[in-house]
Design a protein around this motif. Sequence first.
Motif, PDB file in Angstrom:
ATOM      1  N   UNK A 157       3.930  10.519   4.419  1.00  0.00           N
ATOM      2  CA  UNK A 157       2.630  10.590   5.092  1.00  0.00           C
ATOM      3  C   UNK A 157       1.537  11.161   4.194  1.00  0.00           C
ATOM      4  N   UNK A 158       1.896  11.746   3.036  1.00  0.00           N
ATOM      5  CA  UNK A 158       0.899  12.251   2.102  1.00  0.00           C
ATOM      6  C   UNK A 158       0.236  11.120   1.319  1.00  0.00           C
ATOM      7  N   UNK A 159       0.801   9.920   1.411  1.00  0.00           N
ATOM      8  CA  UNK A 159       0.316   8.784   0.629  1.00  0.00           C
ATOM      9  C   UNK A 159      -0.301   7.734   1.547  1.00  0.00           C
ATOM     10  N   UNK A 160      -1.309   6.990   1.074  1.00  0.00           N
ATOM     11  CA  UNK A 160      -1.972   5.997   1.937  1.00  0.00           C
ATOM     12  C   UNK A 160      -1.038   4.852   2.327  1.00  0.00           C
ATOM     13  N   UNK A 161      -1.407   4.183   3.411  1.00  0.00           N
ATOM     14  CA  UNK A 161      -0.581   3.111   3.971  1.00  0.00           C
ATOM     15  C   UNK A 161      -0.318   2.012   2.948  1.00  0.00           C
ATOM     16  N   UNK A 162      -1.355   1.571   2.213  1.00  0.00           N
ATOM     17  CA  UNK A 162      -1.168   0.473   1.261  1.00  0.00           C
ATOM     18  C   UNK A 162      -0.144   0.840   0.198  1.00  0.00           C
ATOM     19  N   UNK A 163      -0.105   2.110  -0.194  1.00  0.00           N
ATOM     20  CA  UNK A 163       0.838   2.553  -1.209  1.00  0.00           C
ATOM     21  C   UNK A 163       2.264   2.555  -0.659  1.00  0.00           C
ATOM     22  N   UNK A 164       2.411   2.983   0.606  1.00  0.00           N
ATOM     23  CA  UNK A 164       3.745   2.992   1.233  1.00  0.00           C
ATOM     24  C   UNK A 164       4.245   1.562   1.444  1.00  0.00           C
ATOM     25  N   UNK A 165       3.344   0.661   1.849  1.00  0.00           N
ATOM     26  CA  UNK A 165       3.739  -0.746   2.039  1.00  0.00           C
ATOM     27  C   UNK A 165       4.176  -1.364   0.711  1.00  0.00           C
ATOM     28  N   UNK A 166       3.422  -1.056  -0.342  1.00  0.00           N
ATOM     29  CA  UNK A 166       3.773  -1.576  -1.668  1.00  0.00           C
ATOM     30  C   UNK A 166       5.116  -1.015  -2.119  1.00  0.00           C
ATOM     31  N   UNK A 167       5.355   0.260  -1.846  1.00  0.00           N
ATOM     32  CA  UNK A 167       6.632   0.883  -2.219  1.00  0.00           C
ATOM     33  C   UNK A 167       7.798   0.216  -1.487  1.00  0.00           C
ATOM     34  N   UNK A 168       7.605  -0.085  -0.198  1.00  0.00           N
ATOM     35  CA  UNK A 168       8.664  -0.748   0.581  1.00  0.00           C
ATOM     36  C   UNK A 168       8.982  -2.126  -0.007  1.00  0.00           C
ATOM     37  N   UNK A 169       7.945  -2.839  -0.443  1.00  0.00           N
ATOM     38  CA  UNK A 169       8.170  -4.148  -1.067  1.00  0.00           C
ATOM     39  C   UNK A 169       8.937  -3.998  -2.380  1.00  0.00           C
ATOM     40  N   UNK A 170       8.575  -3.018  -3.167  1.00  0.00           N
ATOM     41  CA  UNK A 170       9.248  -2.787  -4.441  1.00  0.00           C
ATOM     42  C   UNK A 170      10.711  -2.394  -4.240  1.00  0.00           C
ATOM     43  N   UNK A 171      10.951  -1.524  -3.269  1.00  0.00           N
ATOM     44  CA  UNK A 171      12.324  -1.087  -3.021  1.00  0.00           C
ATOM     45  C   UNK A 171      13.171  -2.226  -2.469  1.00  0.00           C
ATOM     46  N   UNK A 172      12.576  -3.082  -1.653  1.00  0.00           N
ATOM     47  CA  UNK A 172      13.311  -4.242  -1.132  1.00  0.00           C
ATOM     48  C   UNK A 172      13.733  -5.153  -2.282  1.00  0.00           C
ATOM     49  N   UNK A 173      12.818  -5.370  -3.232  1.00  0.00           N
ATOM     50  CA  UNK A 173      13.139  -6.199  -4.395  1.00  0.00           C
ATOM     51  C   UNK A 173      14.212  -5.537  -5.251  1.00  0.00           C
ATOM     52  N   UNK A 174      14.130  -4.224  -5.412  1.00  0.00           N
ATOM     53  CA  UNK A 174      15.128  -3.481  -6.184  1.00  0.00           C
ATOM     54  C   UNK A 174      16.495  -3.565  -5.502  1.00  0.00           C
ATOM     55  N   UNK A 175      16.513  -3.364  -4.186  1.00  0.00           N
ATOM     56  CA  UNK A 175      17.775  -3.390  -3.441  1.00  0.00           C
ATOM     57  C   UNK A 175      18.458  -4.757  -3.520  1.00  0.00           C
ATOM     58  N   UNK A 176      17.639  -5.804  -3.630  1.00  0.00           N
ATOM     59  CA  UNK A 176      18.199  -7.162  -3.663  1.00  0.00           C
ATOM     60  C   UNK A 176      18.896  -7.469  -4.980  1.00  0.00           C
TER      61      UNK A 176
END
Length: 200
Positions: A157-176
């Motif tokens: 929650x310390x980080x803006x929404x766009x940054x958290x959304x981008x992080x989720x996309x990056x982690x999804x790609x990493x997990x795959x």
Amino acid sequence: MARSDLFIDPNPRAGHSFTHGGILFRYVATHRANAVAFYCNTDATKGIAVYPSGRVGNVQRPHPNSYPNCKIKYNANRKQRYLCFKDAFGQVKSLYASHASYIAEHGELIPEGMTTDHKDGITTHNDPSNLRLLSLSENIRQGSILRGLRNKGIIPSYFPLWMRDRYCQRMSAFNATHTKRQRSKLTREDLLNMLIEDTP
């Protein structure tokens, strides 16, 4: 309580907002079984039931949906808790505060397969401006990914929404493309780089 139990009353009188005790309550929905209508204030910190006879119930405050002393270990250890009106439509007919806030603001029920997501990551902040709709699967996926940050001492929650959304996309790609063992070796610094850097 199933979502199919609720409906938006087309009767304009039933759907009117009203002031009670100096607080503006906005119409949320009506329960099919007992025709009890529920209203909440703007940020869903207070709610009130109105019965078919016209009787107005007591002002309710939402309570956490789980507690640290809960017998279910997962719920007891939760870092985030959701607020819930436990008797919104009468005894044991509950409604999440975030759902009440969203419905009151938009005048429509939340579609099946969708749920509310808190933009700032704070699950007790239920102002309509802080809510968006996500699919259940996407909400669970993002929740799981962001939980990984909390486990490393990083508060999403310390980080803006766009940054958290981008992080989720990056982690999804990493997990795959990586194994569970490789994922477990990621350090706090690795996760911060993936969260903050433009090109991690």
